[in-house]
Design a protein around this motif. Structure first.
Motif, mmCIF file in Angstrom:
data_model
loop_
_atom_site.group_PDB
_atom_site.id
_atom_site.type_symbol
_atom_site.label_atom_id
_atom_site.label_comp_id
_atom_site.label_asym_id
_atom_site.label_seq_id
_atom_site.Cartn_x
_atom_site.Cartn_y
_atom_site.Cartn_z
ATOM 1 N N PHE A 10 -7.228 9.703 -5.398
ATOM 2 C CA PHE A 10 -6.326 9.112 -6.379
ATOM 3 C C PHE A 10 -6.831 9.287 -7.808
ATOM 4 C CE2 PHE A 10 -2.865 6.262 -4.553
ATOM 5 C CZ PHE A 10 -2.775 7.004 -3.389
ATOM 6 N N ALA A 14 -1.938 14.042 -8.866
ATOM 7 C CA ALA A 14 -1.277 13.831 -7.577
ATOM 8 C C ALA A 14 -1.003 15.140 -6.849
ATOM 9 C CB ALA A 14 0.026 13.061 -7.781
ATOM 10 N N ARG A 106 2.139 9.247 -8.913
ATOM 11 C CA ARG A 106 1.940 8.054 -8.089
ATOM 12 C C ARG A 106 2.217 6.809 -8.921
ATOM 13 N NH1 ARG A 106 -3.121 10.332 -7.984
ATOM 14 N NH2 ARG A 106 -3.595 11.794 -6.296
ATOM 15 N N LEU A 113 6.327 6.959 -5.242
ATOM 16 C CA LEU A 113 6.090 8.265 -5.856
ATOM 17 C C LEU A 113 7.333 8.667 -6.616
ATOM 18 C CD1 LEU A 113 4.626 10.297 -2.825
ATOM 19 C CD2 LEU A 113 3.305 9.287 -4.695
ATOM 20 N N THR A 321 5.916 8.785 1.829
ATOM 21 C CA THR A 321 5.131 8.132 0.786
ATOM 22 C C THR A 321 4.068 7.202 1.365
ATOM 23 O OG1 THR A 321 7.006 8.265 -0.734
ATOM 24 C CG2 THR A 321 5.277 6.677 -1.270
ATOM 25 N N TYR A 325 -0.294 6.591 0.789
ATOM 26 C CA TYR A 325 -0.978 5.342 0.441
ATOM 27 C C TYR A 325 -1.828 4.788 1.585
ATOM 28 C CZ TYR A 325 1.460 5.001 -4.004
ATOM 29 O OH TYR A 325 1.904 5.243 -5.292
#
Length: 358
Positions: A10, A14, A106, A113, A321, A325
């Motif tokens: 992160f 991205a 992000r 996103l 998505t 995460y």
């Protein structure tokens, strides 16, 4: 492991992190025995989650949404981490670079996103090569048109996709709902959509006879249609004979977002779509009286999110998505959670829960 790697990923741009991850997955998929080993630990095996649709076996109702593995580089890994099916693409007839970078953002505080990728992909020839051979799970090809193809000629691009991939894909998704190709969403209008689906289905039937393979054709719609337009588009897809609907694509809405990137243009995915996409599933299930297979996608982060879409009328559910995460253990956890939710409500099979809340 992903929890330890995630902070480093992160900190990268991205899209850079995406390419790094995809390259690692592609490499892992080529290591002899590794995908099978991963699959032995995570693949869905509970009979209660299995379904037969369009002549294919789906060991889990959970699939990978289009956009993550555009060029089918990592299907060896993705088909062995608990997914029941995969959707690759979007692919266009000719390779195209997509929109200028930066084009992927992000929004951690929103679990979302925003992308404006613009159908970047290596084209049909490359995807045909990568999809050759047997698949551990059904793999659908999401097909679109090149940016420089006019809407008047768009059908030719979709037909090219069916012809090129009929021997290697397990089905097709007509993408007319991405917000990142100028004018594409106009093809969702009832008249345009009916004609496009009709000609694509006609070609798919020709290819089915030639290849002796079932070739379902689904239509992916946007969440931003008005109620009237949504109903008209669903009706057009049904009348044309579509095999199913995918609800929904990314949204242009920015309601309720807190992250500074909310001002970026492009399609929003993730947690903010949870409620909207589930409601569209429910509405389409009601409108079609449960006669059309629906795939729910948008904001699925947990077994509860997936189960809500199933109860609303989805036979299958997709994630994208949330995988960014939460990492590659997500499919295993969702499958396990679905089994618990089915038992809690007294269901012995996932099919019994489809549409019960609609």
């Amino acid at each position: 492991m992903y929890a330890r790697l995630k902070p480093a990923l992160f900190r990268l741009d991205a899209e850079q992190a995406h390419h790094l991850t995809m390259n690692a997955c592609a490499l892992a998929g080529r290591l002899p025995g590794l995908p099978a080993l991963i699959g032995s630990l995570t693949r869905a095996t509970a009979p209660a989650l299995g379904q037969q649709l369009w002549g294919f076996s789906f060991a889990s109702p959970l699939g990978l949404a289009a956009g993550l593995d555009k060029n089918a580089e990592a299907i060896g890994v993705f088909s062995n981490i608990g997914f029941g099916f995969l959707e690759v693409g979007t692919v266009t007839p000719r390779p195209q670079p997509g929109n200028p970078a930066p084009r992927l953002f992000r929004l951690p505080s929103d679990e979302a996103l925003i992308n404006r990728m613009g159908f970047n992909n290596r084209g049909l020839a490359a995807l045909e090569h990568r999809l050759a051979g047997p698949h551990a799970v059904p793999v659908w090809a999401n097909i679109g048109k090149n940016k420089d193809t006019s809407n008047a000629q768009a059908a030719d691009d979709y037909l090219a996709g069916v012809r090129a991939l009929a021997g290697v894909a397990d089905g097709f998704v007509i993408n007319v709902s991405s917000p990142n190709t100028p004018g594409l969403r106009a093809l969702q209008s009832a008249a345009e959509l009916h004609e496009l689906v009709r000609v694509v289905l006609s070609e798919a039937e020709k290819q089915r006879v030639r290849t002796l393979r079932a070739l379902p054709v689904l239509v992916k719609l946007a969440p931003d249609l008005s109620d009237t337009d949504f109903e008209a588009s669903v009706d057009a897809a049904v009348r044309a004979g579509a095999s199913g609907l995918i609800l929904s694509n990314t949204t242009l809405s920015r309601d309720g977002l807190s992250h500074p990137y909310r001002a970026e243009s492009g399609g929003l995915s993730g947690r903010p779509l949870t409620g909207r996409s589930t409601e569209l599933v429910r509405r389409a299930f009601r409108q079609t009286a449960g006669a059309l297979t629906i795939v729910g996608v948008g904001g699925v982060f947990s077994a509860q999110d997936a189960y809500a879409k199933i109860r609303a009328g989805a036979s299958l559910v997709e994630v994208y998505t949330a995988l960014i995460y939460q990492g590659p253990d997500l499919p295993r956890r969702i499958n396990a959670g679905l089994l618990e939710l089915l038992r809690r409500d007294g269901f012995t099979h996932v099919s019994e829960a489809i549409g019960v809340s609609a």
